[in-house]
Structures are given as structure tokens and as C-alpha cells.
Scaffold this motif. Structure first.
Motif, PDB file in Angstrom:
ATOM      1  N   GLU A 101       0.833  -1.210   0.000  1.00  0.00           N
ATOM      2  CA  GLU A 101       0.000   0.000   0.000  1.00  0.00           C
ATOM      3  C   GLU A 101       0.864   1.255   0.000  1.00  0.00           C
ATOM      4  OE1 GLU A 101      -2.416  -0.545   3.421  1.00  0.00           O
ATOM      5  OE2 GLU A 101      -3.635  -2.145   2.522  1.00  0.00           O
ATOM      6  N   GLU A 161       2.369   1.791  -3.455  1.00  0.00           N
ATOM      7  CA  GLU A 161       1.362   2.297  -4.386  1.00  0.00           C
ATOM      8  C   GLU A 161       1.111   3.786  -4.173  1.00  0.00           C
ATOM      9  OE1 GLU A 161      -3.141   1.221  -6.011  1.00  0.00           O
ATOM     10  OE2 GLU A 161      -2.234   0.060  -4.390  1.00  0.00           O
ATOM     11  N   ARG A 162       1.051   4.213  -2.923  1.00  0.00           N
ATOM     12  CA  ARG A 162       0.849   5.639  -2.647  1.00  0.00           C
ATOM     13  C   ARG A 162       2.016   6.476  -3.182  1.00  0.00           C
ATOM     14  NH1 ARG A 162      -0.793   3.697   2.470  1.00  0.00           N
ATOM     15  NH2 ARG A 162       1.243   4.243   3.357  1.00  0.00           N
ATOM     16  N   ARG A 183       4.168   5.632  -5.535  1.00  0.00           N
ATOM     17  CA  ARG A 183       4.206   5.549  -6.996  1.00  0.00           C
ATOM     18  C   ARG A 183       3.150   6.452  -7.632  1.00  0.00           C
ATOM     19  NH1 ARG A 183       3.812  -0.226  -8.314  1.00  0.00           N
ATOM     20  NH2 ARG A 183       1.578   0.086  -8.010  1.00  0.00           N
ATOM     21  N   ASP A 184       1.937   6.440  -7.077  1.00  0.00           N
ATOM     22  CA  ASP A 184       0.874   7.299  -7.615  1.00  0.00           C
ATOM     23  C   ASP A 184       1.273   8.771  -7.536  1.00  0.00           C
ATOM     24  OD1 ASP A 184      -0.633   5.087  -8.167  1.00  0.00           O
ATOM     25  OD2 ASP A 184      -1.987   5.314  -6.447  1.00  0.00           O
ATOM     26  N   ALA A 185       1.857   9.150  -6.413  1.00  0.00           N
ATOM     27  CA  ALA A 185       2.267  10.544  -6.232  1.00  0.00           C
ATOM     28  C   ALA A 185       3.385  10.909  -7.217  1.00  0.00           C
ATOM     29  CB  ALA A 185       2.725  10.785  -4.800  1.00  0.00           C
ATOM     30  N   ASP A 186       4.339  10.001  -7.413  1.00  0.00           N
ATOM     31  CA  ASP A 186       5.440  10.278  -8.335  1.00  0.00           C
ATOM     32  C   ASP A 186       4.958  10.335  -9.778  1.00  0.00           C
ATOM     33  OD1 ASP A 186       7.609  10.613  -6.598  1.00  0.00           O
ATOM     34  OD2 ASP A 186       7.856   8.455  -6.365  1.00  0.00           O
ATOM     35  N   GLU A 187       4.059   9.416 -10.143  1.00  0.00           N
ATOM     36  CA  GLU A 187       3.534   9.438 -11.512  1.00  0.00           C
ATOM     37  C   GLU A 187       2.826  10.763 -11.794  1.00  0.00           C
ATOM     38  OE1 GLU A 187      -0.202   7.390 -13.579  1.00  0.00           O
ATOM     39  OE2 GLU A 187       1.417   5.940 -13.220  1.00  0.00           O
ATOM     40  N   GLU A 188       2.000  11.181 -10.856  1.00  0.00           N
ATOM     41  CA  GLU A 188       1.281  12.447 -11.030  1.00  0.00           C
ATOM     42  C   GLU A 188       2.251  13.620 -11.117  1.00  0.00           C
ATOM     43  OE1 GLU A 188      -2.120  15.150  -8.744  1.00  0.00           O
ATOM     44  OE2 GLU A 188      -1.686  13.108  -8.072  1.00  0.00           O
ATOM     45  N   PRO A 223       0.233   1.023 -17.501  1.00  0.00           N
ATOM     46  CA  PRO A 223       0.295   0.520 -16.114  1.00  0.00           C
ATOM     47  C   PRO A 223       1.705   0.023 -15.800  1.00  0.00           C
ATOM     48  CG  PRO A 223      -1.586  -0.411 -17.295  1.00  0.00           C
ATOM     49  CD  PRO A 223      -0.743   0.280 -18.314  1.00  0.00           C
ATOM     50  N   GLU A 231       6.299  -3.370  -9.122  1.00  0.00           N
ATOM     51  CA  GLU A 231       6.153  -2.341  -8.088  1.00  0.00           C
ATOM     52  C   GLU A 231       7.245  -1.282  -8.122  1.00  0.00           C
ATOM     53  OE1 GLU A 231       8.370  -4.645  -4.363  1.00  0.00           O
ATOM     54  OE2 GLU A 231       6.200  -4.361  -4.351  1.00  0.00           O
ATOM     55  N   LEU A 282       7.072   5.145 -13.452  1.00  0.00           N
ATOM     56  CA  LEU A 282       6.387   5.693 -14.622  1.00  0.00           C
ATOM     57  C   LEU A 282       6.821   4.941 -15.862  1.00  0.00           C
ATOM     58  CD1 LEU A 282       4.572   7.973 -15.862  1.00  0.00           C
ATOM     59  CD2 LEU A 282       6.687   9.279 -16.214  1.00  0.00           C
TER      60      LEU A 282
END
Length: 246
Positions: free
Chosen positions: A161, A164-165, A167-172, A189, A193, A197
Motif C-alpha cells: 500500500e 502504491e501511494r 508511486r501514484d504521487a510520483d507518476e502524477e 500501467p 512495483e 512511470l
């Protein structure tokens, strides 16, 4: 005779003299509608096997054609029975859209950017992001795995978890920067893990240096935490709608 189809160009495009799959000469099959397919003969008596050499040849041919002008890449492995079928199934029915897309992608190319976490840096960040992760790690350290089975399951879930948090922040964050210096974007996608990006960007040749400079600055600022891999210029695989029309 069967034809392997690499992509579509304008009927008056000048192709480089090159060899395709099976060392067959690459040539064009043109239609009256102003478009042409890049093809090479394939052995009619044998089954086409798509191994590493064929994949590399497909990419190389398209890359060499791109150097001479816009090209709409076909997906890997498209074979048609004859020149007539190339015209009747690919070129003539889709001529209007193909001409429009060739004009759309003139002086443009695709660049792929793959960003991967440095493993040690990622784990340090994961541990520091959630006090519970650090507590459980310390509690089960040097203890019998069987005796701490459920704690280890909980730890694995918490780590996943947290990754994922992050990674989501870095992708954005990365996309918010790179979106400003590219025409279009296509984010895939993550394959595992540690991928922060994996994205394709459509760039204008005249302004691609700006993208390179911005990407280099971002990579430098993330040194030791993220590794960046840039691949390009490439034909616009991720942005051509008829790439798999056949």
C-alpha cells in the motif's frame, strides 16, 4: 506472394534501401489514394516466427523509414496474402484516415520514458512513510518466520500500500511536468512495483530539445532515488489509431 507489412507512408515517400525480415528487400505497395504500405516478401511455404531478430528488424525498418518522413507503424506480425490484399484491405478502405494521420504526424515522433525506483531508496521511503511498518519490521526481526506468519502478511500488505501511494504521487508529479513539454501522452500501467512511470510522449521535432532538457533536469534532481530511461525517436506506435487495422 505473402507480404509482411511494417507500416504506412505517403505514396511519394522515399524509402531507404534496407533489408527486412528474412533479409528480404523492403519496398512499397502504393495505392491511387496517395498512401503506400512498407512491405517485404515472406516465405509462402514456412510459418512466420516472431522471435527477437524479427522484433528488432521490425523496429529497425520503421526507425529508418521515420528518418525520411512520417510513418504510421503497424503492429508486429501483420502478414497479407498479396499486394492486392494490401491495397484492398489496408490502403483503399482507410485511405482518408491514413492520409489525415500522416499529415497529423508530420515532423513528430514518439519518445518512451521508463522510470524505476532505486530499491534501497524506495524501501527507506516506504519505512519512513508509515510508523507501523517500522514497528512490525522491528518486532519480527530475527524471529521464527512460522511464529510471525500473520505479522509478515500484514507487513507485506502495508508495504504494498505504501509503495502504491508513493508511486501514484510520483507518476502524477512527473506527468504534470512532462505534460507541459509534450503534445500528447500515453501512460501504461507499471509492470512491477518498482516502476514509477512508463509513458509514451508525442514530440514535435522542432521543440524536442525542450523535452530533453526538462527530463534531464528532473532526472538529475531525482538522482539516487529514480533511474530514467529514454528511448526515441520512435514511430508514433502509441498514438496511431490504425496501427492494427489489418
Amino acid at each position: 506472394m505473402p507480404e509482411y507489412v511494417y507500416g504506412v507512408v505517403a505514396a511519394d515517400a522515399r524509402l531507404p534501401s534496407t533489408k527486412g525480415i528474412g533479409e528480404e528487400p523492403v519496398r512499397v505497395v502504393a495505392a491511387e489514394e496517395g498512401v503506400a504500405a512498407i512491405v517485404s516478401y515472406v516465405d509462402a511455404g514456412g510459418e512466420l516466427r516472431l522471435g527477437r531478430d524479427e522484433v528488432l528488424t521490425h523496429s529497425r525498418v520503421l526507425g529508418e523509414v521515420l528518418d525520411a518522413g512520417p510513418v504510421l507503424p503497424m503492429r508486429l506480425g501483420v502478414v497479407m496474402e498479396s499486394e492486392d490484399e494490401v491495397r484492398e484491405r489496408l490502403l483503399e478502405p482507410h485511405a482518408g484516415e491514413l492520409v489525415e494521420q500522416l499529415d497529423q504526424f508530420k515532423d513528430k515522433f514518439e519518445a518512451n520514458v521508463r522510470v524505476v525506483y532505486e530499491e534501497d531508496a524506495l524501501m527507506r521511503e516506504v519505512v519512513s512513510s508509515d510508523p507501523q511498518i517500522a514497528q512490525i519490521r522491528e518486532a519480527i526481526q530475527d524471529k521464527d518466520p512460522d511464529a510471525t506468519y500473520y505479522e509478515r502478511i500484514q507487513l507485506g500488505q502495508l508495504v504494498a500500500e505504501a509503495v502504491e501511494r508513493i508511486r501514484d504521487a510520483d507518476e502524477e508529479s512527473l506527468m504534470s511536468i512532462l505534460r507541459q513539454v509534450s503534445l500528447e501522452q500515453n501512460v501504461s500501467p507499471p509492470s512491477h512495483e518498482r516502476v514509477a512511470l512508463n509513458a509514451a510522449f508525442l514530440l514535435d521535432q522542432a521543440h524536442s530539445k525542450e523535452f530533453d532538457e526538462v527530463l534531464e533536469a528532473v532526472a538529475e534532481g531525482q538522482s539516487g532515488r529514480l533511474r530514467f530511461r529514454y528511448t526515441g525517436p520512435l514511430p508514433p506506435h502509441s498514438f496511431v489509431e490504425l496501427a492494427g487495422a489489418a
